[in-house]
Design a protein around this motif. Structure first.
Motif, PDB file in Angstrom:
ATOM      1  N   GLU A   3     -29.432  24.149   2.272  1.00 50.01           N
ATOM      2  CA  GLU A   3     -28.054  24.629   1.677  1.00 50.01           C
ATOM      3  C   GLU A   3     -27.059  23.440   2.001  1.00 50.01           C
ATOM      4  OE1 GLU A   3     -24.889  28.333   2.176  1.00 50.01           O
ATOM      5  OE2 GLU A   3     -26.712  28.203   3.352  1.00 50.01           O
ATOM      6  N   ALA A   4     -25.984  23.371   1.263  1.00 52.94           N
ATOM      7  CA  ALA A   4     -24.963  22.155   1.395  1.00 52.94           C
ATOM      8  C   ALA A   4     -24.311  22.821   2.559  1.00 52.94           C
ATOM      9  CB  ALA A   4     -24.110  22.241   0.096  1.00 52.94           C
ATOM     10  N   PRO A   5     -23.646  21.759   3.405  1.00 54.09           N
ATOM     11  CA  PRO A   5     -22.956  22.084   4.442  1.00 54.09           C
ATOM     12  C   PRO A   5     -21.695  23.052   4.157  1.00 54.09           C
ATOM     13  CG  PRO A   5     -22.577  19.692   3.982  1.00 54.09           C
ATOM     14  CD  PRO A   5     -23.660  20.345   3.146  1.00 54.09           C
ATOM     15  N   ASN A   6     -21.653  24.005   5.007  1.00 53.47           N
ATOM     16  CA  ASN A   6     -20.301  24.910   5.029  1.00 53.47           C
ATOM     17  C   ASN A   6     -19.885  25.391   6.246  1.00 53.47           C
ATOM     18  OD1 ASN A   6     -22.192  26.823   5.738  1.00 53.47           O
ATOM     19  ND2 ASN A   6     -22.513  27.714   3.639  1.00 53.47           N
ATOM     20  N   ASP A   7     -20.347  24.994   7.508  1.00 53.40           N
ATOM     21  CA  ASP A   7     -19.898  25.251   8.570  1.00 53.40           C
ATOM     22  C   ASP A   7     -19.297  24.019   9.338  1.00 53.40           C
ATOM     23  OD1 ASP A   7     -20.091  25.681  11.618  1.00 53.40           O
ATOM     24  OD2 ASP A   7     -20.486  27.826  10.914  1.00 53.40           O
ATOM     25  N   ILE A   8     -18.284  23.940   9.978  1.00 47.36           N
ATOM     26  CA  ILE A   8     -17.894  22.853  10.872  1.00 47.36           C
ATOM     27  C   ILE A   8     -18.890  22.182  11.624  1.00 47.36           C
ATOM     28  CG2 ILE A   8     -16.643  24.364  12.824  1.00 47.36           C
ATOM     29  CD1 ILE A   8     -15.589  20.882  10.903  1.00 47.36           C
ATOM     30  N   CYS A   9     -19.610  23.206  12.119  1.00 46.49           N
ATOM     31  CA  CYS A   9     -20.731  22.741  13.211  1.00 46.49           C
ATOM     32  C   CYS A   9     -21.952  21.878  12.645  1.00 46.49           C
ATOM     33  CB  CYS A   9     -21.182  23.915  14.208  1.00 46.49           C
ATOM     34  SG  CYS A   9     -19.728  24.410  15.210  1.00 46.49           S
ATOM     35  N   ASP A  10     -22.060  21.984  11.279  1.00 47.97           N
ATOM     36  CA  ASP A  10     -22.859  21.190  10.502  1.00 47.97           C
ATOM     37  C   ASP A  10     -22.597  19.654  10.714  1.00 47.97           C
ATOM     38  OD1 ASP A  10     -23.957  23.576   9.446  1.00 47.97           O
ATOM     39  OD2 ASP A  10     -23.000  23.243   7.442  1.00 47.97           O
ATOM     40  N   THR A  30     -10.248  18.005   6.307  1.00 47.58           N
ATOM     41  CA  THR A  30     -11.347  18.821   6.351  1.00 47.58           C
ATOM     42  C   THR A  30     -12.447  17.654   5.917  1.00 47.58           C
ATOM     43  OG1 THR A  30     -12.406  20.550   5.210  1.00 47.58           O
ATOM     44  CG2 THR A  30     -11.090  19.348   3.914  1.00 47.58           C
ATOM     45  N   PHE A  31     -13.501  18.102   5.552  1.00 50.57           N
ATOM     46  CA  PHE A  31     -14.754  17.316   5.236  1.00 50.57           C
ATOM     47  C   PHE A  31     -15.128  17.506   3.903  1.00 50.57           C
ATOM     48  CE2 PHE A  31     -14.951  17.702   9.957  1.00 50.57           C
ATOM     49  CZ  PHE A  31     -15.696  16.620  10.241  1.00 50.57           C
ATOM     50  N   GLY A  32     -15.445  16.239   3.588  1.00 48.60           N
ATOM     51  CA  GLY A  32     -16.213  16.166   2.057  1.00 48.60           C
ATOM     52  C   GLY A  32     -17.722  15.540   2.644  1.00 48.60           C
ATOM     53  N   TYR A  33     -18.620  15.788   1.691  1.00 51.89           N
ATOM     54  CA  TYR A  33     -20.073  15.253   1.711  1.00 51.89           C
ATOM     55  C   TYR A  33     -20.727  15.078   0.513  1.00 51.89           C
ATOM     56  CZ  TYR A  33     -20.942  20.107  -0.133  1.00 51.89           C
ATOM     57  OH  TYR A  33     -21.095  20.959  -0.832  1.00 51.89           O
ATOM     58  N   ALA A  72      -9.170  29.304   2.722  1.00 49.65           N
ATOM     59  CA  ALA A  72      -8.411  29.647   3.979  1.00 49.65           C
ATOM     60  C   ALA A  72      -8.978  30.660   4.687  1.00 49.65           C
ATOM     61  CB  ALA A  72      -7.055  29.716   3.438  1.00 49.65           C
ATOM     62  N   LYS A  73     -10.185  31.018   4.394  1.00 50.26           N
ATOM     63  CA  LYS A  73     -11.106  32.109   5.186  1.00 50.26           C
ATOM     64  C   LYS A  73     -11.197  31.836   6.732  1.00 50.26           C
ATOM     65  CE  LYS A  73     -13.713  33.704   1.110  1.00 50.26           C
ATOM     66  NZ  LYS A  73     -15.007  33.582   0.518  1.00 50.26           N
ATOM     67  N   ASN A  74     -11.339  30.650   6.773  1.00 51.95           N
ATOM     68  CA  ASN A  74     -11.425  30.155   8.576  1.00 51.95           C
ATOM     69  C   ASN A  74     -10.695  28.780   8.576  1.00 51.95           C
ATOM     70  OD1 ASN A  74     -12.193  30.121  11.294  1.00 51.95           O
ATOM     71  ND2 ASN A  74     -13.989  28.926  10.738  1.00 51.95           N
ATOM     72  N   MET A  78     -16.521  19.809  -1.213  1.00 55.98           N
ATOM     73  CA  MET A  78     -15.626  20.092  -0.035  1.00 55.98           C
ATOM     74  C   MET A  78     -16.237  21.078   0.849  1.00 55.98           C
ATOM     75  SD  MET A  78     -12.570  18.600  -0.665  1.00 55.98           S
ATOM     76  CE  MET A  78     -11.177  19.879  -0.246  1.00 55.98           C
ATOM     77  N   MET A  79     -15.983  20.931   2.215  1.00 56.96           N
ATOM     78  CA  MET A  79     -16.293  21.917   3.213  1.00 56.96           C
ATOM     79  C   MET A  79     -15.076  22.427   3.860  1.00 56.96           C
ATOM     80  SD  MET A  79     -18.950  21.735   6.215  1.00 56.96           S
ATOM     81  CE  MET A  79     -17.779  20.912   7.405  1.00 56.96           C
ATOM     82  N   TRP A  80     -14.636  23.658   3.390  1.00 54.50           N
ATOM     83  CA  TRP A  80     -13.345  24.224   3.860  1.00 54.50           C
ATOM     84  C   TRP A  80     -13.187  24.641   5.159  1.00 54.50           C
ATOM     85  CZ3 TRP A  80      -9.081  22.450   1.309  1.00 54.50           C
ATOM     86  CH2 TRP A  80      -9.291  22.170   0.038  1.00 54.50           C
ATOM     87  N   ASP A  81     -14.212  24.952   5.911  1.00 52.67           N
ATOM     88  CA  ASP A  81     -14.548  25.765   7.347  1.00 52.67           C
ATOM     89  C   ASP A  81     -13.722  25.001   8.288  1.00 52.67           C
ATOM     90  OD1 ASP A  81     -15.525  27.862   8.752  1.00 52.67           O
ATOM     91  OD2 ASP A  81     -16.455  26.299   9.613  1.00 52.67           O
TER      92      ASP A  81
END
Length: 370
Positions: A155-162, A142-145, A342-344, A262-265
């Motif tokens: 807004e802090a990144p929360n979508d994979i496409c960010d 996953t992604f960290g920022y 684990a929503k997406n 953490m960005m879990w998307d």
């Protein structure tokens, strides 16, 4: 019937264990892993207690798991297998098994039953995805920022496409220097439905489409090879965001108190575990088998989860996981399998990568060199 089966399985395991101890076992063992926080968790949960039980044993660590397939091929070609137990992702285990480079494992013979007598095969369940693969953990990429580098008013990144949005979220990205995960995320962010990603990726056009999407951020990417790279790049402020294993980010955030989020998307679920190279001498094989039975029992897998936020692969281990061994914090919210995280999720396709890995790897490396 179930009781009879359990007794038979227990008897077989007892005989197998006695047989291993009756054989002369090597007094040194080379264990291959990934380095960093993950390897440290293995040392604390597996090798340190095992060495206490086996006085005089030398354990040599090699941090080459990201090159395991290529190196085992070369060792086999040279007729000199220097590794005894190797930690690999499931897709690599399937490839090594198909090529005859990894030993087939019988869960009933080679792995310990659960404390209540449940067979290893039932306890690991569907995570036994290959004949040579012994699962340890469920993890995610996953992604960290950097929380202090999020632009003001955004807004802090929360979508994979960010990851692909350089305008809203300027700054360098860190991506692994291989196609796996990167091409899936690229297709998702190029409009491909989640359930169609691997169908598209199985075509030359789909592979090129993924590379074209990655090309939109290629100039802003630092490519990593070791799992510890992204946390270090984030800590140093060299990248705004980057992919890595969730346990690495947990260590950076909770243990090192870094300004990282953490960005879990669209986190990609995967399995990691052991293989034993085919062709080991008898004394080294006996040692490897003895270690594997110990290191993958219910308590040991639960113990590893006390040091790093990866879910244990055995069902019987989960109730034994509580707080972090050193920090005293509840580990559940940090697991990739936690409902809030684990929503997406994106489910990794082991068979696809076992079939297509070499071809797509070659295309990806050629693209990187352009």
């Amino acid at each position: 019937m179930k009781l009879t089966k359990t007794l038979m399985a227990t008897t077989a395991l007892t005989v197998a264990a006695a047989s291993a101890h009756a054989q002369e076992m090597a007094d040194s063992m080379t264990v291959v892993s990934w380095g960093g926080a993950y390897q440290a968790s293995q040392q604390k949960a597996y090798t340190e207690p095992y060495m206490e039980m086996n006085e005089g044993l030398e354990v040599i660590w090699d941090e080459s798991s990201n090159e395991a397939v290529a190196k085992l091929r070369a060792m086999d070609e040279a007729g000199n297998i220097t590794w005894d137990v190797v930690d690999v992702v499931a897709a690599d285990a399937l490839r090594l098994c198909d090529e005859g480079l990894a030993m087939e494992i019988d869960p009933e013979e080679h792995l310990a039953a659960a404390p209540d007598g449940t067979s290893a095969e039932e306890d690991f369940g569907e995570l036994l995805v290959g004949d040579c693969f012994i699962p340890q953990i469920v993890y995610s990429t996953t992604f960290g920022y950097r929380t202090d580098m999020v632009p003001e008013g955004v807004e802090a990144p929360n979508d994979i496409c960010d990851v692909f949005d350089l305008e809203t979220y300027p700054g360098k990205r860190a991506l692994e220097k291989r196609p796996i995960n990167n091409v899936e995320w690229a297709l998702l962010c190029d409009g491909v439905a989640k359930e169609e990603v691997y169908d598209v990726l199985a075509t030359d056009e789909g592979q090129q489409r993924a590379l074209d999407k990655l090309a939109t951020i290629k100039d802003d990417v630092i490519w990593w090879s070791a799992g510890a790279d992204t946390p270090q790049l984030l800590a140093d402020g060299e990248v705004f965001m980057g992919s890595t294993y969730n346990g690495r980010l947990f260590a950076a955030i909770e243990e090192q108190d870094q300004p990282i989020g953490m960005m879990w998307d669209a986190q990609v679920f995967d399995l990691d575990g052991w293989i034993i190279p085919e062709g080991l001498p008898e004394d080294r094989l006996a040692r490897a088998m003895d270690f594997i039975m110990f290191a993958t029992d219910t308590q040991r897998l639960a113990d590893q989860a006390k040091y790093i936020s990866y879910g244990p692969a055995r069902a019987s281990s989960a109730p034994l996981v509580g707080q972090h061994a050193d920090l005293g914090i509840d580990m559940a919210p940090h697991m990739p399998t936690d409902p809030e995280n684990a929503k997406n999720t994106f489910l990794y396709n082991y068979e696809f990568w076992a079939d297509y890995r070499d071809d797509i790897d070659a295309k990806f490396q050629a693209w990187l060199a352009q």
